[in-house]
Enzyme design. Structure first.
Site, PDB file in Angstrom:
ATOM      1  N   CYS A  60       0.843  -1.192   0.000  1.00 40.77           N
ATOM      2  CA  CYS A  60       0.000   0.000   0.000  1.00 40.77           C
ATOM      3  C   CYS A  60       0.888   1.255   0.000  1.00 40.77           C
ATOM      4  O   CYS A  60       2.004   1.238   0.514  1.00 40.77           O
ATOM      5  CB  CYS A  60      -0.894   0.001   1.235  1.00 40.77           C
ATOM      6  SG  CYS A  60      -2.043   1.396   1.285  1.00 40.77           S
ATOM      7  N   ASP A  62       0.445   3.767   1.701  1.00 44.54           N
ATOM      8  CA  ASP A  62       0.391   4.374   3.039  1.00 44.54           C
ATOM      9  C   ASP A  62       1.802   4.695   3.556  1.00 44.54           C
ATOM     10  O   ASP A  62       2.684   3.833   3.546  1.00 44.54           O
ATOM     11  CB  ASP A  62      -0.313   3.386   3.991  1.00 44.54           C
ATOM     12  CG  ASP A  62      -0.694   4.030   5.312  1.00 44.54           C
ATOM     13  OD1 ASP A  62       0.207   4.550   6.003  1.00 44.54           O
ATOM     14  OD2 ASP A  62      -1.885   4.024   5.655  1.00 44.54           O
ATOM     15  N   ARG A  64       2.938   4.921   6.380  1.00 41.84           N
ATOM     16  CA  ARG A  64       3.379   4.238   7.601  1.00 41.84           C
ATOM     17  C   ARG A  64       3.939   2.839   7.337  1.00 41.84           C
ATOM     18  O   ARG A  64       4.308   2.135   8.276  1.00 41.84           O
ATOM     19  CB  ARG A  64       2.188   4.135   8.584  1.00 41.84           C
ATOM     20  CG  ARG A  64       1.645   5.480   9.007  1.00 41.84           C
ATOM     21  CD  ARG A  64       0.294   5.342   9.671  1.00 41.84           C
ATOM     22  NE  ARG A  64      -0.712   4.813   8.753  1.00 41.84           N
ATOM     23  CZ  ARG A  64      -1.957   4.507   9.086  1.00 41.84           C
ATOM     24  NH1 ARG A  64      -2.363   4.671  10.327  1.00 41.84           N
ATOM     25  NH2 ARG A  64      -2.807   4.037   8.190  1.00 41.84           N
ATOM     26  N   HIS A 116      -1.975  -3.970   5.056  1.00 37.16           N
ATOM     27  CA  HIS A 116      -1.773  -3.543   6.449  1.00 37.16           C
ATOM     28  C   HIS A 116      -3.117  -3.264   7.092  1.00 37.16           C
ATOM     29  O   HIS A 116      -4.044  -2.776   6.440  1.00 37.16           O
ATOM     30  CB  HIS A 116      -0.868  -2.299   6.516  1.00 37.16           C
ATOM     31  CG  HIS A 116      -1.491  -1.079   5.933  1.00 37.16           C
ATOM     32  ND1 HIS A 116      -2.047  -0.085   6.702  1.00 37.16           N
ATOM     33  CD2 HIS A 116      -1.684  -0.687   4.656  1.00 37.16           C
ATOM     34  CE1 HIS A 116      -2.534   0.867   5.916  1.00 37.16           C
ATOM     35  NE2 HIS A 116      -2.331   0.523   4.671  1.00 37.16           N
ATOM     36  N   CYS A 119      -6.065  -0.063   6.943  1.00 37.70           N
ATOM     37  CA  CYS A 119      -5.827   0.495   5.609  1.00 37.70           C
ATOM     38  C   CYS A 119      -6.980   1.431   5.213  1.00 37.70           C
ATOM     39  O   CYS A 119      -8.145   1.024   5.166  1.00 37.70           O
ATOM     40  CB  CYS A 119      -5.704  -0.636   4.589  1.00 37.70           C
ATOM     41  SG  CYS A 119      -5.396  -0.040   2.910  1.00 37.70           S
TER      42      CYS A 119
END
Ligand SMILES: [Zn+2]
Length: 239
Positions: A60, A62, A64, A116, A119
């Site tokens: 992803c 993302d 993080r 994750h 998400c």
């Protein structure tokens, strides 16, 4: 300068902040180069000589979930593709090109799809709202829900249902990778790459292996998606 002074104070503050936050990256970069060179004077000579990563990571976008960092791998060790909610849409030229290149040219040994928990992309797909340009992208996740509707509907707890959809979205991305000719043919010839599904937990930083049975999944899709047995397939470079 005169123009900058005419700006209201809050605009000057933002402008200064933006300049500093950009410059910070170059400072970080210089420190990184120093640290790498100190521990291995040949580091950049080796990097510029070429890449032969063992892993393709599809994750992803993302912020993080930094691919190299969570796997403890250095520059040159993992080929990375990221998008919203680690999707592998069959007609997405971007992800399909990445898989093709990684398998046929880099000869990666493992392909990992890493989702994750928490998400935002999966959360958005579970929300009944018009999200504009994101609609067709997130529809792929809604399709995952539809494929596993009975299992997901049987989970009463919303958080548990959300977590399970995140896992199933990873599983379906893995399945789409296995549908490609590049993966099927390479596996038949070389016994690699192996496709893995993982989920990263932001709460403790640990990776969870969904233990996808790659061989069984490959066998399972063959009836409909088999692209490895045509006699003239060696001339093929398609997907
Ligand atoms: Zn995400």
């Amino acid at each position: 300068m005169a123009e900058q002074q005419q700006q209201p104070k809050h605009k000057r503050t933002i402008s200064r902040y933006l300049q500093q936050s950009h410059e910070r990256i170059f400072e970080n970069n210089r420190k990184w180069v120093e640290s790498k060179t100190r521990s291995d004077p040949e580091f950049f000579a080796k990097l510029s000589a070429g890449q032969s990563p063992e892993y393709l990571y599809i994750g992803c976008a993302d912020s993080r979930v930094p691919a190299n960092e969570i796997m403890g791998l250095d520059a040159g060790e993992v080929f990375v593709h990221r998008n919203i909610a680690n999707m592998v849409p069959n007609t997405d030229l971007n992800v399909m090109s990445v898989i093709n290149y990684a398998v046929r040219h880099l000869h990666v040994k493992h392909i990992v799809v890493c989702g994750h928990y928490t998400c935002g992309g999966v959360k958005a797909a579970m929300t009944p709202a018009d999200l504009g340009i994101l609609n067709p992208w997130l529809r792929g996740i809604r399709d995952v829900y539809r494929l596993h509707e009975a299992e997901l509907d049987a989970i009463p707890d919303e958080k548990a249902k959300y977590d399970r959809l995140i896992e199933l979205n990873v599983v379906e991305s893995c399945r789409n990778i296995i549908k490609t000719a590049a993966v099927q043919q390479s596996y038949q010839d070389n016994q690699y790459p192996i496709v893995h599904g993982w989920v990263f937990d932001l709460k403790d930083g640990l990776l969870k292996d969904l233990k996808i049975d790659f061989e069984a999944m490959l066998e399972g899709i063959k009836k409909i998606y088999n692209l490895a047995s045509s006699p003239d397939r060696r001339a093929s470079t398609t997907d």
